[in-house]
Design an enzyme around this catalytic site. Sequence first.
Site, PDB file in Angstrom:
ATOM      1  N   CYS A 191      -4.328  -6.074  -2.780  1.00  0.00           N
ATOM      2  CA  CYS A 191      -3.215  -6.933  -2.358  1.00  0.00           C
ATOM      3  C   CYS A 191      -3.218  -8.350  -2.924  1.00  0.00           C
ATOM      4  O   CYS A 191      -2.276  -8.763  -3.591  1.00  0.00           O
ATOM      5  CB  CYS A 191      -3.176  -7.009  -0.828  1.00  0.00           C
ATOM      6  SG  CYS A 191      -3.026  -5.429   0.007  1.00  0.00           S
ATOM      7  N   ASP A 220       0.817  -1.224   0.000  1.00  0.00           N
ATOM      8  CA  ASP A 220       0.000   0.000   0.000  1.00  0.00           C
ATOM      9  C   ASP A 220       0.847   1.269   0.000  1.00  0.00           C
ATOM     10  O   ASP A 220       0.460   2.289   0.587  1.00  0.00           O
ATOM     11  CB  ASP A 220      -0.950   0.020   1.203  1.00  0.00           C
ATOM     12  CG  ASP A 220      -2.114  -0.956   1.068  1.00  0.00           C
ATOM     13  OD1 ASP A 220      -2.139  -1.711   0.092  1.00  0.00           O
ATOM     14  OD2 ASP A 220      -2.984  -0.945   1.955  1.00  0.00           O
ATOM     15  N   HIS A 235      -1.008 -13.867   2.221  1.00  0.00           N
ATOM     16  CA  HIS A 235      -2.300 -13.377   1.716  1.00  0.00           C
ATOM     17  C   HIS A 235      -2.746 -14.062   0.425  1.00  0.00           C
ATOM     18  O   HIS A 235      -3.382 -13.454  -0.437  1.00  0.00           O
ATOM     19  CB  HIS A 235      -2.258 -11.862   1.514  1.00  0.00           C
ATOM     20  CG  HIS A 235      -3.629 -11.235   1.561  1.00  0.00           C
ATOM     21  ND1 HIS A 235      -3.893  -9.962   1.106  1.00  0.00           N
ATOM     22  CD2 HIS A 235      -4.823 -11.719   2.014  1.00  0.00           C
ATOM     23  CE1 HIS A 235      -5.162  -9.666   1.277  1.00  0.00           C
ATOM     24  NE2 HIS A 235      -5.754 -10.724   1.828  1.00  0.00           N
ATOM     25  N   LYS A 238       4.431 -11.251   4.666  1.00  0.00           N
ATOM     26  CA  LYS A 238       3.016 -11.422   4.318  1.00  0.00           C
ATOM     27  C   LYS A 238       2.807 -12.417   3.179  1.00  0.00           C
ATOM     28  O   LYS A 238       3.513 -12.388   2.179  1.00  0.00           O
ATOM     29  CB  LYS A 238       2.449 -10.052   3.931  1.00  0.00           C
ATOM     30  CG  LYS A 238       1.024 -10.062   3.388  1.00  0.00           C
ATOM     31  CD  LYS A 238       0.540  -8.642   3.152  1.00  0.00           C
ATOM     32  CE  LYS A 238      -0.803  -8.609   2.458  1.00  0.00           C
ATOM     33  NZ  LYS A 238      -1.365  -7.241   2.356  1.00  0.00           N
ATOM     34  N   HIS A 251       1.010  -0.489   5.107  1.00  0.00           N
ATOM     35  CA  HIS A 251      -0.393  -0.911   5.263  1.00  0.00           C
ATOM     36  C   HIS A 251      -0.867  -0.589   6.681  1.00  0.00           C
ATOM     37  O   HIS A 251      -0.076  -0.599   7.627  1.00  0.00           O
ATOM     38  CB  HIS A 251      -0.463  -2.419   4.996  1.00  0.00           C
ATOM     39  CG  HIS A 251      -1.834  -2.983   4.824  1.00  0.00           C
ATOM     40  ND1 HIS A 251      -2.747  -3.070   5.852  1.00  0.00           N
ATOM     41  CD2 HIS A 251      -2.438  -3.538   3.737  1.00  0.00           C
ATOM     42  CE1 HIS A 251      -3.850  -3.645   5.413  1.00  0.00           C
ATOM     43  NE2 HIS A 251      -3.696  -3.927   4.126  1.00  0.00           N
TER      44      HIS A 251
END
Length: 473
Positions: A84, A45, A145, A143, A229
Amino acid sequence: MKKYLSLCLLLLLSFSPLISHASTDSLVKQSKSTHYNLVLIVADDLGYGDLGFTGSTQIKTPHIDQLAADGVIFTQGYVSSAVCSPSRAGFITGINQVEFGHDNNLGGVETGFDVEYNGMPLTQQTIADHLNKFGYVNGLIGKWHLGKEPQFHPLKRGFDEFWGYTGGGHDYFEALPNGKGYKEPLESNFKTPDPITYITDDVGNESVDFITRHKDEPFFLFAAFNAPHTPMQALEEDLALYKNIEDKKRRTYAAMVHRLDLNVGKIMQSLKDQGLSENTLVVFFSDNGGPTDSNASINAPYRGQKGVLLEGGIHVPFVMNLPGLLPKGMIYEEQVTSLDVVPTFLALAGDTKTPMDMFTGIDLIPHLTGKTAPLANREMTWRFTISKAIREGDWKLVSIPDRLPMLYNLAEDPSEEKDLALKNIDKTTYLLKKLGTWDVNLPHPVFLEGAVWKKRQLGLYDHAYQLRQPEVK
């Protein structure tokens, strides 16, 4: 005769320290140059205009700026989605994720959908799957995700080592043993994770540790930072550096980007310390544009933000650095995409068997080294829930449900302020037909995010966006 030559060589090395050292250094250098290491650093982000090399007047990012100055800067670098999870599904496979149904962001399981399919389809191979065939050790720090169910776990998608979390975001200071959401426990298959200090620092430190432990073998490191983020959490010492920024959220965001920059520098210093800089390709970009309404990022000069297919949602800071092969200080002005990462990595790994036409992206190295002509008038397509877009050369068309298609000439209007659709009906019709033909041939999404997000995304097209850098007081 062979025994005699071997004895002579042994005696020569034993009684000539200078020759011995020279030979050893040569062998070490040769050993390290026989393969390329691969490092993918992804911010989460990050606003396009929030780095020094992309024009920030408020936030200082000397380490990322140096990475860019020593490598190739892509002024027209794109990701394949405005949020994302689908963006990650694209750049980790090299295939536009909507072509295998990963259109939406990952969240809860919507009514009528099966939890067993709530992740990146198992039919898709990741870059780690491919690199396994060439002896690479693959590590993911941070991360994921791409699915929380066991079958989607990174250790089942080609990665040898994982330290991080499988969800879409995390608290910067705390993980709880039975925590959910942003406070879920960190996990690792090679160590017991220590308590979080500040998670951006922890991702940086674990990335350095990975490089140190695997310096003598080919490796792929995916350093998946969650900065900047939400949640908006920064260290006091970093906040103090930006006390001149009056807006509290913007001040916190600046401090978070500052800490991200320090840890990118930490990774680059580690490669230098281990003598790996020359033969390590480092790629840096953000997974999507900054969500200006939630983290106070700035995507200037681009209109839009995370969640929409205007430039502010998909046009990201993008750098490649490989001193031993790529030109230093190169500004590459043709379109590139995060989907190019996988075929580029595989080409450097020496893959001559995987058919490159299976990927949406392409190997960028020949274009950057002058062996192949620049990428002119490249076509790119996007779909994200309610939005579709196509770019061909300088022309870009965006289609959403509640209005006529929007057409922009990005060479003349990079901020997408002048809709030319009605003034160029032939171009609008041509691109809309091309986009529609592509769209109807795509599979259905394998999962959906909540319907509430569709209304929110539609509203983001009408927001007023900051298209210029703020004045520094």
